[in-house]
Design an enzyme around this catalytic site. Sequence first.
Site, PDB file in Angstrom:
ATOM      1  CG  ASP A   1      -2.126   0.897   1.052  1.00  0.00           C
ATOM      2  OD1 ASP A   1      -2.385   1.330  -0.084  1.00  0.00           O
ATOM      3  OD2 ASP A   1      -2.812   1.173   2.061  1.00  0.00           O
TER       4      ASP A   1
ATOM      5  CG  LEU B   1       9.215 -17.630  -2.901  1.00  0.00           C
ATOM      6  CD1 LEU B   1      10.070 -16.607  -2.137  1.00  0.00           C
ATOM      7  CD2 LEU B   1       8.294 -16.886  -3.846  1.00  0.00           C
TER       8      LEU B   1
ATOM      9  CG  HIS C   1      -0.058   2.418  -9.316  1.00  0.00           C
ATOM     10  ND1 HIS C   1      -0.274   2.016  -8.016  1.00  0.00           N
ATOM     11  CD2 HIS C   1      -1.104   3.224  -9.638  1.00  0.00           C
ATOM     12  CE1 HIS C   1      -1.404   2.565  -7.576  1.00  0.00           C
ATOM     13  NE2 HIS C   1      -1.914   3.306  -8.538  1.00  0.00           N
TER      14      HIS C   1
HETATM   15  C1  IPE Z   1      -5.651  -2.743  -0.664  1.00  0.00           C
HETATM   16  O1  IPE Z   1      -5.230  -1.436  -0.774  1.00  0.00           O
HETATM   17  C2  IPE Z   1      -5.626  -3.396  -2.007  1.00  0.00           C
HETATM   18  C3  IPE Z   1      -4.293  -3.631  -2.577  1.00  0.00           C
HETATM   19  C4  IPE Z   1      -3.173  -3.412  -1.972  1.00  0.00           C
HETATM   20  C5  IPE Z   1      -4.295  -4.168  -3.908  1.00  0.00           C
HETATM   21  P1  IPE Z   1      -6.256  -0.230  -0.929  1.00  0.00           P
HETATM   22  O2  IPE Z   1      -5.439   0.996  -0.948  1.00  0.00           O
HETATM   23  O3  IPE Z   1      -7.134  -0.478  -2.094  1.00  0.00           O
HETATM   24  O4  IPE Z   1      -7.125  -0.371   0.401  1.00  0.00           O
HETATM   25  P2  IPE Z   1      -8.003   0.701   1.177  1.00  0.00           P
HETATM   26  O5  IPE Z   1      -8.960   1.256   0.177  1.00  0.00           O
HETATM   27  O6  IPE Z   1      -7.076   1.734   1.715  1.00  0.00           O
HETATM   28  O7  IPE Z   1      -8.649  -0.081   2.286  1.00  0.00           O
HETATM   29  C1  IPE Z   2      -1.295   0.244  -3.530  1.00  0.00           C
HETATM   30  O1  IPE Z   2      -1.120   1.612  -3.547  1.00  0.00           O
HETATM   31  C2  IPE Z   2      -1.566  -0.337  -4.906  1.00  0.00           C
HETATM   32  C3  IPE Z   2      -2.967  -0.687  -5.133  1.00  0.00           C
HETATM   33  C4  IPE Z   2      -3.936  -0.663  -4.273  1.00  0.00           C
HETATM   34  C5  IPE Z   2      -3.322  -1.092  -6.475  1.00  0.00           C
HETATM   35  P1  IPE Z   2      -2.342   2.633  -3.521  1.00  0.00           P
HETATM   36  O2  IPE Z   2      -2.682   2.975  -4.928  1.00  0.00           O
HETATM   37  O3  IPE Z   2      -3.439   2.115  -2.697  1.00  0.00           O
HETATM   38  O4  IPE Z   2      -1.668   3.897  -2.844  1.00  0.00           O
HETATM   39  P2  IPE Z   2      -2.369   4.908  -1.840  1.00  0.00           P
HETATM   40  O5  IPE Z   2      -2.907   4.076  -0.703  1.00  0.00           O
HETATM   41  O6  IPE Z   2      -3.445   5.592  -2.603  1.00  0.00           O
HETATM   42  O7  IPE Z   2      -1.274   5.812  -1.414  1.00  0.00           O
HETATM   43 MG    MG Z   3      -4.028   2.360  -0.760  1.00  0.00          MG
END
Ligand code: IPE
Ligand code: IPE
Ligand code: MG
Length: 241
Positions: A16, A127, A33
């Site tokens: 995240d 792995l 990303h």
């Molecule tokens: C969880 O992250 C999903 C992934 C890491 C793919 P999100 O950023 O989507 O989750 P929320 O919305 O903060 O709970």
């Molecule tokens: C995690 O990073 C990747 C996915 C959920 C696809 P985020 O895109 O959720 O990044 P934040 O949480 O908005 O910073």
């Molecule tokens: Mg996120």
Amino acid sequence: MEENKKIPQHVAIILDGNGRWAKAKGLPRNYGHKQGAKAVEDILVVARDMGIKYLTVYAFSTENWNRPETEVAALMTILKTYLKSSIKKSMKNNVRCQVIGERSRLSDDIRAAIEELERATAGNTGLTFTIAINYGSRDEIVRAVRKLADECKTGEISADEISEEMISKNLDTGNIPDPDLMIRTCGEQRLSNFLLWQCAYTEFYYTDIAWPDFDEAELQKAVDAYGNRNRKYGGLKDDAQ
Ligand code: IPE
Ligand code: IPE
Ligand code: MG
């Protein structure tokens, strides 16, 4: 800290913070990303070298379709590139790759890339790397329950035969053990619909580090923290008796 040799067999990661990481640098979320995908590539090799046997990452949730169309499209393009480039690297590193999640909503080319990666790496014995794409734990449980209900209907099994083990085996993760350690980056402390059933006795580790900055030193910190936990599974620790 005292040196620790207890290595989790299965590490799951909610990666995240890609968006926040990029924003803090004045860059577009999609750049975050891209860097996030690079970080996955690197951590896979680090995990293997540490002796971790299963690594599972949350790449795209069933709820991530709610993001703006342009971000979803960018994520899908990054995923496709990642899946394709993973074949060569996985063969070199003896990594077996598999994807969990519901595939019918994915585009044909992504589905084809998933099948090709899984097929090419199926015989690798190092792995096991599991990527969650269009994955939601509740959706996965619904699909498993439907399968079992169908088997009841055809008389293959009876309802009172259904066991915890049978449910586990019918989840997308049926061929891998439950995670020992769950890591979530960038400060949030929630599961966001990831591996709900499988995490019944998983140890959780949270860090403020955003995913693109999560490196070998950070994984080592998480593994060290895991080594200091007492897993009791509802019983008593040895020294409490
Ligand atoms: C969880 O992250 C999903 C992934 C890491 C793919 P999100 O950023 O989507 O989750 P929320 O919305 O903060 O709970
Ligand atoms: C995690 O990073 C990747 C996915 C959920 C696809 P985020 O895109 O959720 O990044 P934040 O949480 O908005 O910073
Ligand atoms: Mg996120």
